[in-house]
Enzyme design. Structure first.
Site, PDB file in Angstrom:
ATOM      1  N   SER A  33      -9.641   0.596  36.747  1.00 36.94           N
ATOM      2  CA  SER A  33      -9.298   1.945  36.278  1.00 36.94           C
ATOM      3  C   SER A  33      -8.599   1.938  34.920  1.00 36.94           C
ATOM      4  O   SER A  33      -9.176   1.537  33.922  1.00 36.94           O
ATOM      5  CB  SER A  33      -8.449   2.637  37.344  1.00 36.94           C
ATOM      6  OG  SER A  33      -8.177   3.961  37.001  1.00 36.94           O
ATOM      7  N   ASN A  44      -1.232  13.182  37.198  1.00 31.71           N
ATOM      8  CA  ASN A  44      -1.941  12.272  36.288  1.00 31.71           C
ATOM      9  C   ASN A  44      -3.400  12.672  36.033  1.00 31.71           C
ATOM     10  O   ASN A  44      -4.098  12.026  35.262  1.00 31.71           O
ATOM     11  CB  ASN A  44      -1.880  10.828  36.801  1.00 31.71           C
ATOM     12  CG  ASN A  44      -2.546  10.634  38.161  1.00 31.71           C
ATOM     13  OD1 ASN A  44      -3.469  11.371  38.525  1.00 31.71           O
ATOM     14  ND2 ASN A  44      -2.096   9.642  38.909  1.00 31.71           N
ATOM     15  N   PRO A  92      10.956   4.465  45.735  1.00 33.44           N
ATOM     16  CA  PRO A  92      10.734   3.063  45.391  1.00 33.44           C
ATOM     17  C   PRO A  92       9.288   2.829  44.953  1.00 33.44           C
ATOM     18  O   PRO A  92       8.368   3.466  45.459  1.00 33.44           O
ATOM     19  CB  PRO A  92      11.026   2.326  46.698  1.00 33.44           C
ATOM     20  CG  PRO A  92      10.759   3.340  47.772  1.00 33.44           C
ATOM     21  CD  PRO A  92      11.091   4.680  47.187  1.00 33.44           C
ATOM     22  N   SER A  93       9.092   1.915  44.024  1.00 30.83           N
ATOM     23  CA  SER A  93       7.746   1.511  43.631  1.00 30.83           C
ATOM     24  C   SER A  93       7.061   0.851  44.822  1.00 30.83           C
ATOM     25  O   SER A  93       7.713   0.241  45.669  1.00 30.83           O
ATOM     26  CB  SER A  93       7.822   0.527  42.458  1.00 30.83           C
ATOM     27  OG  SER A  93       6.598  -0.165  42.302  1.00 30.83           O
TER      28      SER A  93
END
Length: 563
Positions: free
Chosen positions: A84, A392, A518-519
């Site tokens: 991507s 996004n 959190p990521s």
């Protein structure tokens, strides 16, 4: 004859499994696709992604897994080789389930176990998956494979094919396609053509026909001329949009930039770059008021933008796109007299102004889901019509089977002219939308059709509501797992005292909102804040970052103020 006990049955089924699965072929092929020492990967929302040179073994394993998934579902399964919006040197892979949706969560776990298995462990892991999922190995398997334009993709897709072949699966290699095109192929094959024809030409024909029929219904088409500048991120989108051009009406003029003829994939261009940096991509000249958009590297995200007469940059992200599309659909549903359940699904990152506009002005229900397209997709399936977009630019619209049938029946049988016309527009919109996944090409055509039908300029679309200024920051922590969230990630449950501190800070600013999460892949905590001014959004984001640093185990230098 005495009945066999369960222990004997278990032994026999295990032996039968080994007879039916050609482990010799798997062992032979796996030697050609050795696992890099020490490499551990996790299958996430976007599948596997890492440096391309480390993915050969993983791709082979995903070919194996695709065959088992196909046998289990008695359906065609897709394997897409892409990373991507990642840099050119990366690559990745994800599996596509029967209706074009993402892989089921339990099979994500199987994918992780299989990819991380050493060569001598492959047989055991494959056997374990088959037993847990009751896979009928006598069932035939069919896999469709696609890839993006990265230099590594062709070789890696061959590794997938080796995995498919090792377990005796049949396959069709579609070669260079966008990610949404492969999702479309999977859905077409598993709906026996009712969704569309499973060829690239079939995809172009379905979308272009719906676009032409929809825009023909415009009462005032200005001069009927559509002019759009498209940044294709030097990716697969350029190749496929150029192929599609001849299917579109001549009044639709596309000016390509970052079309792959020069420049590096996703480097200072593409939807992710434009969204993050809030500025146009390199290689795209913008005059005031010109409508521009950017795809990402595999063409499943899209954002729009323009410069105003004063030279200020304006971004129309996923929130603006969702608002435009849902407003259009709501108006058509009212005109058609349809009483279908309808909602917009957002994440915590959606701008507060978009939520307020939809709920208060358009009277459209808004629901919040956890970050990640799969969460949005599942929530959208709860409604007759569910519109979802991440900020996004990744998103689509889902129509339930019942809603689709009602709309198509009304478009054909309705006696009231106005209601029939509205139903016909809804029908064409259904055909124009790729419901399997966010699709930059499909979304672009939907947006352009709506702008024509509503006779809107990009500035008028942008002025539906004004985004609240926002800021996103990252804080390094020793262990991201100390933070647990609830309420679709909008509130922190742990560590104790953190959410109370965020609430206290938020109350100091007007129209303010902030959250932390959190990521999913690294020990960082993502901070989001919005407020009435950019200065206040920046201050709030910084203060929340400091709270995370002090309460949730920050490491390294403490966060600095936003400059």
């Amino acid at each position: 004859m005495l009945p066999r006990n369960s222990h004997v049955r278990s032994q026999n089924s295990s032996r039968a499994l080994q007879v039916e699965m050609d482990f010799e072929a798997v062992a032979k092929y796996s030697k050609l696709h050795a696992k890099p020492p020490g490499l551990t990967l996790q299958y996430g929302t976007a599948g596997f992604r890492t440096k391309a040179e480390d993915l050969d073994h993983t791709m082979f394993c995903m070919g194996l897994l695709a065959v088992l998934r196909s046998k289990k579902k008695k359906s065609t399964i897709g394997v897409m080789v892409t990373a991507s919006h990642n840099p050119e040197e990366d690559n990745g892979v994800k599996l596509i389930d029967p209706l074009g949706e993402m892989l089921a969560p339990i099979w994500e776990e199987h994918a992780t176990h299989l990819a991380n298995a050493e060569e001598h462990e492959l047989q055991g892991v494959l056997t374990d998956i088959c037993q847990k999922e009751a896979v009928d190995l006598q069932q035939e398997a069919f896999i469709v494979i696609g890839r993006d334009t990265r230099s590594s993709s062709k070789k890696l897709s061959q590794s997938v094919i080796d995995g498919v072949s090792a377990l005796g699966g049949q396959y069709q290699d579609y070669g260079l396609v966008t990610t949404p095109q492969l999702h479309y192929m999977v859905c077409c094959r598993n709906t026996h053509g009712s969704y569309g024809t499973a060829t690239v030409e079939g995809y172009y024909q379905k979308l272009s026909k719906a676009f032409v029929e929809l825009t023909m219904q415009a009462t005032s088409q200005r001069d009927g001329h559509i002019c759009l500048k498209v940044d294709c991120a030097n990716g697969i989108g350029a190749l496929k949009l150029k192929e599609m051009e001849r299917y579109l009406p001549s009044c639709f003029v596309i000016h390509f930039s970052n079309d792959g003829t020069k420049g590096e994939l996703n480097h200072q261009c593409g939807a992710d770059f434009v969204k993050v940096h809030q500025k146009p991509p390199v290689g795209l000249e913008m005059k005031p008021g010109e409508r521009c958009c950017s795809f990402d590297g595999d063409a499943d995200r899209i954002v729009y933008y323009y410069n105003d007469p004063a030279g200020h940059f304006h971004l129309l992200d996923g929130d603006k796109i969702a608002t435009l599309i849902s407003t259009f659909l709501k108006e058509l549903l009212v005109k058609a007299g349809q009483t279908l359940s309808f909602a917009v699904i957002q994440t915590a990152y959606a701008n507060g102004s978009s939520t307020r506009y939809l709920e208060e002005t358009m009277k459209v229900p808004v629901h919040c889901a956890k970050t990640g397209v799969k969460h949005l997709h599942h929530k959208a399936q709860e409604f007759d019509i569910g519109v979802y977009f991440e900020a996004n630019g990744h998103g689509t619209v889902l129509f339930s089977k019942a809603a689709e049938q009602k709309i198509r029946y009304q478009a054909k049988e309705e006696k009231n002219n106005q209601k029939r016309e509205a139903a016909k527009m809804l029908e064409n919109t259904i055909d124009l939308i790729n419901q399997t996944i966010g699709d930059a090409v499909s979304d672009m055509l939907v947006i352009e059709a709506i702008l024509v039908l509503k006779n809107l300029t990009v500035q008028q679309w942008d002025s539906m509501y004004t985004d609240l200024p926002s800021r996103q920051l990252k804080v390094k922590v020793a262990d991201r797992r100390v933070i647990d969230t609830t309420d679709a990630e909008r509130r922190a449950v742990t560590p104790p005292g953190l959410q109370e501190r965020i609430d206290e800070l938020t109350q100091r600013f007007k129209l303010a909102r902030a959250f932390v999460r959190p990521s999913g892949t690294e020990d960082i905590v993502r901070v989001y804040a919005e407020a009435d001014t950019q200065e206040n959004a920046d201050k709030l984001a910084h203060e929340v970052s400091l709270a995370v640093y002090h309460i949730a185990g920050g490491v390294g230098e403490q966060p600095k103020a936003v400059v």
